[in-house]
Design a protein around this motif. Structure first.
Motif, short mmCIF file in Angstrom:
data_model
loop_
_atom_site.label_atom_id
_atom_site.label_comp_id
_atom_site.label_asym_id
_atom_site.label_seq_id
_atom_site.Cartn_x
_atom_site.Cartn_y
_atom_site.Cartn_z
N ASP A 1 -20.38 13.20 44.68
CA ASP A 1 -19.29 14.18 44.70
C ASP A 1 -18.65 14.27 46.09
O ASP A 1 -17.43 14.38 46.22
N SER B 1 -14.81 13.27 46.98
CA SER B 1 -13.90 14.31 47.48
C SER B 1 -13.03 13.83 48.62
O SER B 1 -12.01 14.44 48.94
N GLN C 1 -26.30 13.18 42.96
CA GLN C 1 -25.01 13.50 42.36
C GLN C 1 -24.09 14.19 43.37
O GLN C 1 -22.88 13.91 43.43
N SER C 2 -24.66 15.05 44.21
CA SER C 2 -23.84 15.72 45.23
C SER C 2 -23.35 14.72 46.27
O SER C 2 -22.26 14.89 46.84
#
Length: 325
Positions: free
Chosen positions: A310, A314, A306-307
Motif C-alpha cells: 500500500d 501510494s 500488505q501495508s
C-alpha cells in the motif's frame, strides 16, 4: 518456513502469511536465509494478476533479497555457508529462505548493512543493464531519469553522476525534488507543475538528452522522443502511464534516435548471469566506497507486507521499501 503469499485473484488480491516447505539446492544453486526482501512495483503487478512469474519460479512475490548462505549445491564453488550475500530472483523473495542460481548471487558490498543491501540487486542490475549497457551512457552526456524518487531512480541518479554524466530527473513536489538534488541530480523537474521536455531542453541549451531511462511507458512516449538529442537513446523499462502511446516518427528520424524496451525478470539465465557479473564488476566498487548508496524509505515486517504494498502504491515512498522476516 514462513512466506508472504497472494490470496485472491486479480486486482482484489491480498498478501498473507503462509507456511511452505523449505527449498532444496540443486547442483548449481544456493539456499539463502533471508535478512530482507526488496519491494518492487513488479510485485504489486503480480499481486493484481497482471505480471505472472516465469515458468518454474515460485508463485509468491519477491525479486531481490539479502541474507546469509545456508546451503550450496555440489557444483557451487564460489559461495560458502555463512557468506553475506544478495540475490536477484525470478520470484519467491518474500520468504524466510530462497533458492537461487549461484550466478545470480553477489556479495554484500564491504561495509554495508545486511538488511539495507536487499535494496541493491534489482535496482543496480536494472540501472546498469539499461542506463549504461543498452543506453550507452558515458561521461559528459546527459541522462533523463524518470521517477527520480523511486528505488530505480535514486540509484540511477547516483550511478549516472558517478560515471561523470549530467542528470535531469522528475519528481513530484518540492520536498522530493530537493532530495533528488541532494543525490546529485543537476536538474529536478517537479512533474506536477513543470514540463520535463522544456526543462530538459533548457538544461542542455536546446540540444536534448542523450539517454532517457523511462518507467512511464505509453503516455510519455512522444514527449520522451522530443527530449532526445541527435543520436539519443530512449530505454523503456516500465508502463506506469500505459502500454500504448502515439509516436511521431518524423521526430524520431530527425533525431536519429533509437527506442529500446527491456525486461529483466524474464531474461534467460545466461543473460542474467552476464548482467549480474557486469553489475558486480562496475557498480559494486561504487557501493563499497559509499559513492553510491541505497536509499531506504522503510523496513516493514513480513506480517505487515500488505501495508508495504500500500505504501509503494501510494507513491509516498522515497527510495526502497524493504520487508524483514
Amino acid at each position: 518456513m514462513r512466506a508472504v503469499t497472494i490470496s485472491g485473484a486479480g486486482p482484489s488480491g491480498k498478501l498473507s502469511i503462509s507456511s511452505l516447505n523449505h527449498p532444496n539446492a540443486g547442483q548449481s544453486d544456493v539456499v539463502i536465509t533471508v535478512a530482507a526482501a526488496g519491494v518492487n512495483r513488479a510485485d504489486l503487478l503480480q499481486r493484481a494478476g497482471y505480471y505472472p512469474p516465469p515458468a518454474n519460479a515460485p508463485d509468491w512475490p519477491g525479486l531481490e533479497i539479502s541474507g546469509t548462505v545456508k546451503r550450496v549445491g555440489l557444483g557451487v564453488s564460489r559461495w560458502r555457508v555463512g557468506d553475506r550475500v544478495v540475490a536477484l530472483l525470478e520470484g519467491g523473495g518474500y520468504a524466510e529462505e530462497v533458492v537461487v542460481r549461484e550466478t545470480q548471487v553477489l556479495p554484500v558490498p564491504d561495509g554495508m548493512d545486511l538488511v539495507d543491501a536487499a535494496a541493491l540487486p534489482e535496482a543496480a542490475c536494472t540501472v546498469w543493464s539499461n542506463l549504461v549497457d543498452v543506453g550507452g551512457l558515458r561521461a559528459g552526456e546527459w541522462a533523463l531519469v524518470h521517477g527520480g524518487s523511486g528505488g530505480i531512480g535514486t540509484t540511477a541518479i547516483q550511478v549516472a553522476k558517478a560515471l561523470g554524466a549530467h542528470v535531469v530527473t522528475t519528481a513530484g513536489g518540492p520536498e522530493r525534488a530537493a532530495r533528488c538534488a541532494e543525490l546529485g541530480a543537476d536538474v529536478v523537474v517537479d512533474h506536477r507543475r513543470q514540463d520535463f521536455v522544456e526543462e530538459a531542453l533548457r538544461a542542455t541549451d536546446g540540444r536534448g538528452v542523450d539517454v532517457v531511462l523511462d518507467l512511464l511507458g505509453g503516455g510519455a512516449l512522444g514527449d520522451n522522443v522530443r527530449s532526445l538529442a541527435r543520436g539519443g537513446r530512449l530505454v523503456v523499462i516500465g508502463m506506469q502511464q500505459g502500454r500504448r502511446g502515439e509516436l511521431d516518427l518524423s521526430a524520431l528520424l530527425a533525431r536519429r534516435g533509437t527506442i529500446t524496451g527491456t525486461l529483466l525478470r524474464s531474461r534467460p539465465p545466461e543473460e542474467k548471469a552476464r548482467i549480474v557479473a557486469d553489475t558486480e564488476q562496475n557498480l559494486w566498487p561504487l557501493f563499497a566506497s559509499g559513492q553510491v548508496r541505497p536509499v531506504i524509505h522503510a523496513r516493514i515486517p513480513f506480517s505487515e507486507a500488505q501495508s508495504a504494498h500500500d505504501l509503494l502504491e501510494s507513491g509516498e515512498a522515497f527510495g526502497k521499501v524493504l520487508l524483514v522476516p
